[in-house]
Design an enzyme around this catalytic site. Structure first.
Site, PDB file in Angstrom:
ATOM      1  CB  SER A   1      -0.950   0.009   1.204  1.00  0.00           C
ATOM      2  OG  SER A   1      -0.225  -0.088   2.412  1.00  0.00           O
TER       3      SER A   1
ATOM      4  CB  VAL B   1       1.777 -10.507   7.506  1.00  0.00           C
ATOM      5  CG1 VAL B   1       1.413 -10.056   6.107  1.00  0.00           C
ATOM      6  CG2 VAL B   1       2.389  -9.371   8.315  1.00  0.00           C
TER       7      VAL B   1
ATOM      8  CB  SER C   1      16.588  -4.184   7.270  1.00  0.00           C
ATOM      9  OG  SER C   1      17.183  -2.973   7.717  1.00  0.00           O
TER      10      SER C   1
ATOM     11  CE1 TYR D   1      12.282  -3.480  10.463  1.00  0.00           C
ATOM     12  CE2 TYR D   1      14.551  -2.714  10.272  1.00  0.00           C
ATOM     13  CZ  TYR D   1      13.320  -2.973   9.690  1.00  0.00           C
ATOM     14  OH  TYR D   1      13.130  -2.728   8.358  1.00  0.00           O
TER      15      TYR D   1
ATOM     16  CB  ALA E   1      16.067  -9.966  16.733  1.00  0.00           C
TER      17      ALA E   1
ATOM     18  CE  LYS F   1      12.654  -5.998   8.132  1.00  0.00           C
ATOM     19  NZ  LYS F   1      11.763  -6.335   6.999  1.00  0.00           N
TER      20      LYS F   1
ATOM     21  CB  ILE G   1      14.926   3.208   1.311  1.00  0.00           C
ATOM     22  CG1 ILE G   1      15.932   2.062   1.099  1.00  0.00           C
ATOM     23  CG2 ILE G   1      14.099   3.457   0.058  1.00  0.00           C
ATOM     24  CD1 ILE G   1      16.928   2.280  -0.011  1.00  0.00           C
TER      25      ILE G   1
END
Length: 243
Positions: free
Chosen positions: A11, A61, A140, A153, A155, A157, A186
């Site tokens: 989205s 998800v 990432s 995060y 852990a 990724k 990004i």
């Protein structure tokens, strides 16, 4: 033969860019969203504006049963996916001593558990196509190097990288490739960073700029293509040479 690709978290941001690029490449796109229906509709409108084909699919998800039920129904109705882009994720940053159980659990359930929740219902139907396939997992730079304030995060990724490498071994004989893209800094249009943190991050980037979502989408386009059939079990960074 029509090839359909599921893009989770399509989205906005990287997911939207990938969905639009793959639609331009000729794939039929299943645009997944959780709560941002308007954003998903915008992605659909963009794809349809240049003659691409896409449809929407809503689920959480992090909810294993919901993923199984909705994906099995989608596959039964429309057929198996040729490709899956496992992109949906969240961030709950904070110094480790200040992380709550919810901060930890939400990120692990959404960013890491989604690997199983989304891919598990899709794999056997994909194998059944006997046409190979493509799985791309968005990790990432945090999953490679670790990042201050992102223990949860990082852990999740890093876990995605290990899972992807193992799955690539299992699916290689089926001509299904599994690769990770590890974006660095990004510009998604919604950069949630303190100015000082951004300034410090920029010092570590030799190219001295943020990347664009289209640059990540370009790599996804390659990995989803026929010419990338000999590329599997790789972690490819899009990070401006970040040190």
């Amino acid at each position: 033969m029509e090839k359909t690709v599921l893009v989770t978290g399509a989205s906005k941001g990287i997911g939207k860019a990938i969905a639009c690029q793959l639609a331009q490449d000729g794939f039929t796109i299943v645009i997944h969203y959780h709560s941002d229906k308007q954003g998903a509709q915008d992605t659909l409108t963009t794809i349809e504006s240049f003659g691409g084909k896409a449809r929407l699919l809503q689920f959480d998800v992090s909810n294993r049963l919901q993923c199984q039920q909705i994906l099995e129904a989608e596959i039964e109705q429309h057929g198996a996916f040729y490709g899956v882009i496992n992109n949906a994720g969240i961030i709950r940053d904070g110094a480790f001593p200040a992380l709550t159980e919810k901060d930890w659990n939400d990120v692990i359930h959404t960013d890491l558990d989604s690997f199983y929740n989304v891919l598990h219902p899709c794999i056997m139907p994909m194998i059944g196509l006997r046409n190979g396939g493509r799985i791309i997992v968005i990790s990432s730079i945090s999953g490679i190097t670790g990042n201050r304030g992102q223990v949860n995060y990082s852990a999740a990724k890093a876990g995605l990288i290990g899972a992807s490498k193992a799955l690539a071994l299992e699916l290689a004989k089926r001509k299904i490739t599994v690769n990770c893209i590890a974006p660095g800094l990004i510009d998604t249009g919604i950069l949630d960073m303190e100015p000082i943190a951004l300034q410090e991050a920029m010092k570590m980037i030799p190219l001295k700029r943020m990347g664009t979502v289209d640059e990540v989408a370009g790599l996804a386009s390659y990995l989803m293509s026929d010419i990338a059939s000999y590329v599997t079990r790789q972690v490819i960074s899009v990070n401006g040479g970040m040190i």
